[in-house]
Design a protein around this motif. Sequence first.
Motif, mmCIF file in Angstrom:
data_model
loop_
_atom_site.group_PDB
_atom_site.id
_atom_site.type_symbol
_atom_site.label_atom_id
_atom_site.label_comp_id
_atom_site.label_asym_id
_atom_site.label_seq_id
_atom_site.Cartn_x
_atom_site.Cartn_y
_atom_site.Cartn_z
ATOM 1 N N CYS B 26 -23.214 16.533 -1.618
ATOM 2 C CA CYS B 26 -22.554 15.406 -2.274
ATOM 3 C C CYS B 26 -23.584 14.421 -2.832
ATOM 4 O O CYS B 26 -23.408 13.884 -3.932
ATOM 5 C CB CYS B 26 -21.606 14.698 -1.302
ATOM 6 S SG CYS B 26 -20.130 15.668 -0.952
ATOM 7 N N GLN B 30 -24.211 13.599 -6.836
ATOM 8 C CA GLN B 30 -24.114 12.208 -7.316
ATOM 9 C C GLN B 30 -25.282 11.856 -8.237
ATOM 10 O O GLN B 30 -25.111 11.161 -9.233
ATOM 11 C CB GLN B 30 -24.095 11.240 -6.124
ATOM 12 C CG GLN B 30 -22.715 11.109 -5.493
ATOM 13 C CD GLN B 30 -22.746 10.333 -4.191
ATOM 14 O OE1 GLN B 30 -23.434 9.330 -4.082
ATOM 15 N NE2 GLN B 30 -22.005 10.806 -3.210
ATOM 16 N N GLU B 142 -16.840 9.660 -2.276
ATOM 17 C CA GLU B 142 -17.976 9.014 -2.945
ATOM 18 C C GLU B 142 -18.282 9.740 -4.252
ATOM 19 O O GLU B 142 -18.546 9.111 -5.277
ATOM 20 C CB GLU B 142 -19.213 9.043 -2.033
ATOM 21 C CG GLU B 142 -19.138 8.096 -0.846
ATOM 22 C CD GLU B 142 -19.192 6.634 -1.281
ATOM 23 O OE1 GLU B 142 -20.015 6.313 -2.145
ATOM 24 O OE2 GLU B 142 -18.380 5.839 -0.765
ATOM 25 N N VAL B 143 -18.243 11.074 -4.213
ATOM 26 C CA VAL B 143 -18.495 11.865 -5.426
ATOM 27 C C VAL B 143 -17.439 11.574 -6.488
ATOM 28 O O VAL B 143 -17.747 11.432 -7.675
ATOM 29 C CB VAL B 143 -18.534 13.384 -5.107
ATOM 30 C CG1 VAL B 143 -18.730 14.198 -6.383
ATOM 31 C CG2 VAL B 143 -19.623 13.695 -4.102
ATOM 32 N N TYR B 146 -18.082 8.975 -9.023
ATOM 33 C CA TYR B 146 -19.122 9.189 -10.035
ATOM 34 C C TYR B 146 -18.668 10.109 -11.169
ATOM 35 O O TYR B 146 -19.375 10.270 -12.160
ATOM 36 C CB TYR B 146 -20.389 9.777 -9.375
ATOM 37 C CG TYR B 146 -21.156 8.755 -8.579
ATOM 38 C CD1 TYR B 146 -22.166 7.997 -9.177
ATOM 39 C CD2 TYR B 146 -20.861 8.528 -7.236
ATOM 40 C CE1 TYR B 146 -22.859 7.050 -8.451
ATOM 41 C CE2 TYR B 146 -21.547 7.581 -6.503
ATOM 42 C CZ TYR B 146 -22.549 6.841 -7.114
ATOM 43 O OH TYR B 146 -23.230 5.900 -6.397
ATOM 44 N N LYS B 187 -17.360 3.539 -11.781
ATOM 45 C CA LYS B 187 -17.752 3.867 -10.404
ATOM 46 C C LYS B 187 -16.947 3.068 -9.399
ATOM 47 O O LYS B 187 -17.426 2.133 -8.761
ATOM 48 C CB LYS B 187 -19.249 3.655 -10.221
ATOM 49 C CG LYS B 187 -20.035 4.732 -10.944
ATOM 50 C CD LYS B 187 -21.506 4.468 -10.964
ATOM 51 C CE LYS B 187 -22.173 5.195 -12.111
ATOM 52 N NZ LYS B 187 -21.886 4.579 -13.445
#
Lengths: 355, 311
Positions: B26, B30, B142-143, B146, B187
């Motif tokens: 991950c 990113q 989190e990915v 992005y 983001k």
Amino acid sequence: MNARKDKVIRSTDVDALSSRYFAVKKDYIDDPYMDIMVDGLKELLPFTSNINFSISRNLKSAFETPKLPAINRGTYIRTKSIDLVVEQFLRKFKEEPEVQVVSIGAGSDTRPFKFLSLYSNLKYFEYDFVESVKIKKAIILRNKELSSIVKFQNLNDVEKDFSNYQEFLRYDENLFTPNYNLCPIDLRLLGDKYNINSLQNLNPNIPTLILGECVLCYMEPADANQVIKFFHDNLNKSSILLYEPIGGDDNFGNVMVKNLSSRGISLPNLMHYNTLEKQFERFTKELKIENLQIADMNFVLNNWIDGDELNRINHLEFLDEVEEIVLMNKHYCLILAQWGDLNFKPIQKFQLVHE
Amino acid sequence: MLDLDKIIDDVKKCNHVPENDILELCLLVQEILIEEPNIQLIDTPITVCGDIHGQLHDLLTLFSIAKYPPETKYLFLGDFVDRGFYSLETFLLLLCYKIRYPDRVFLIRGNHESRQITTVYGFYDECLRKYGSANVWRYCCEVFDYLALGAYITNGSSGGDGGVFCVHGGLSPDITSIDQIKYIDRKQEVPHEGSMCDLLWSDPEENIPAWAVSPRGAGFLFGQNETERFCYKNNLNLIARAHQLVMEGYKEVFDGSLVTVWSAPNYCYRCGNIAACLTIDDDYNRTYQVFESDDSSMVVQSKILPNDYFL
């Protein structure tokens, strides 16, 4: 008749009840009797078998895993639309001395309690497998409110419920009160083992509405038609309201047959009467019942529910499954057929109408 | 050091991938995604795929029909996760290919690449079930933040035919030119309203005169007028999007100016639909490849299907 298969069909009542349970929790529908029914089922269903571990586990998961929004909406329109028809039927005949509702494959339905407390001229009949009937009877008898709604008076000091498998086996399987009749009937034997006189207290000459929610679909087409024919032949002023899945002419029905067969559920009618048109011909041509109205659940949702209510439903929870629910609703339908001098005309529109 | 080949192999077989490897994967992806603009510029020829929704076996079928990367260059229009039983494996496989072939595999964000939606529609529960904690889900989320919002496909010629605009959902009343999308700060978690939300949530609708409220509760419905105006202003010959189940796998509307591509056959192991992917060649010709679900995987999975019918 295959005992294992029957058990699987009985288990679909848990699916239906748990679907209604979550639709109530999410405020789609209102049902003051839901918790009584669910608590009762959780406690009593394990006693219906001597191996109760898997029953308890399945029950626990059924009432702990919330349904997706699409299922909640489908459950809403199913429950609401049937209620709307029943309400109109009872309102039309409220001046009659007596009127009857007969629920086939009633399962854990709470509709009798709702309508019996509203209409004093109503006699309610519920038929199902013996195990389902015993559980429902026990749930009613142990609860003061339900006992009072069905006007139960414990004159002969009958056993109220059961607390193990042996007691369950011995438990009496009928409940007859002044306004409510609950008995075990194997619907496939109507007209064969049972004649009209076997259906105790049922009056063939007064307005009667028969309800079947996802019940005939589990039978062979000939058996299912025999059930309808039995009521048609024996009741003189009557109407039948069915909620049934239809396979459609896309691949949805084939996938449904395959998916449910992995649970041991067979749906012999699904592809046999797979469209509204085929259902239509089933009644008018095979069963010779002329007065008929049919609609799929998309039509019902779009035409029966007013703007405010639709708006309320749309804001209850976030829904990403828009196309899916249209697809699901297309594969379920309501069928309202009637005969004799009934003249029941609900204000709701249907797609296919024949008089 | 991450052994990508081994992870790809494990993921295809649905073998367990260590939590630390997933974290590393991950973080690596990113670094690649952060360099990509909101609207990625991609050259033809390219194969465009719609929703996958955790149907790993069907994604493998897609690859075996349209060829595995890097042989074919792919753009995935989002909704990699939720609903199907292998959301994690599906997402990890795509991430592995992205890391291995960053210029041959492109991923944009769908409305299901969101913390809120994945907690309702299965991905969160799947991670919890497979790892006993929400860590893996958190790394993936989190990915999500992005991922690019769209893509512009071009054959490199100036003027003339115009290119293809690709997005998960559709148009937004706040956006008239593709350039405006470049200024969105992407983001973040998908917002409940505004242009970023609309791009991921909106749907085309035939026979509506103007922008309309969406029954999904987010995004808008837009008609032929809005579509033609956007295509004219941005010199496009096509808008390619996903987001809606179409039983035939793909569906062109508005005189061919917009197409919906759907790549999850027998969606949710229930819908009985066909899936498709769209290849756009150097002359902007469109070729659709359709495929069905692998039956054998469905039967195994259906044993753990929840109550997905009205019984």
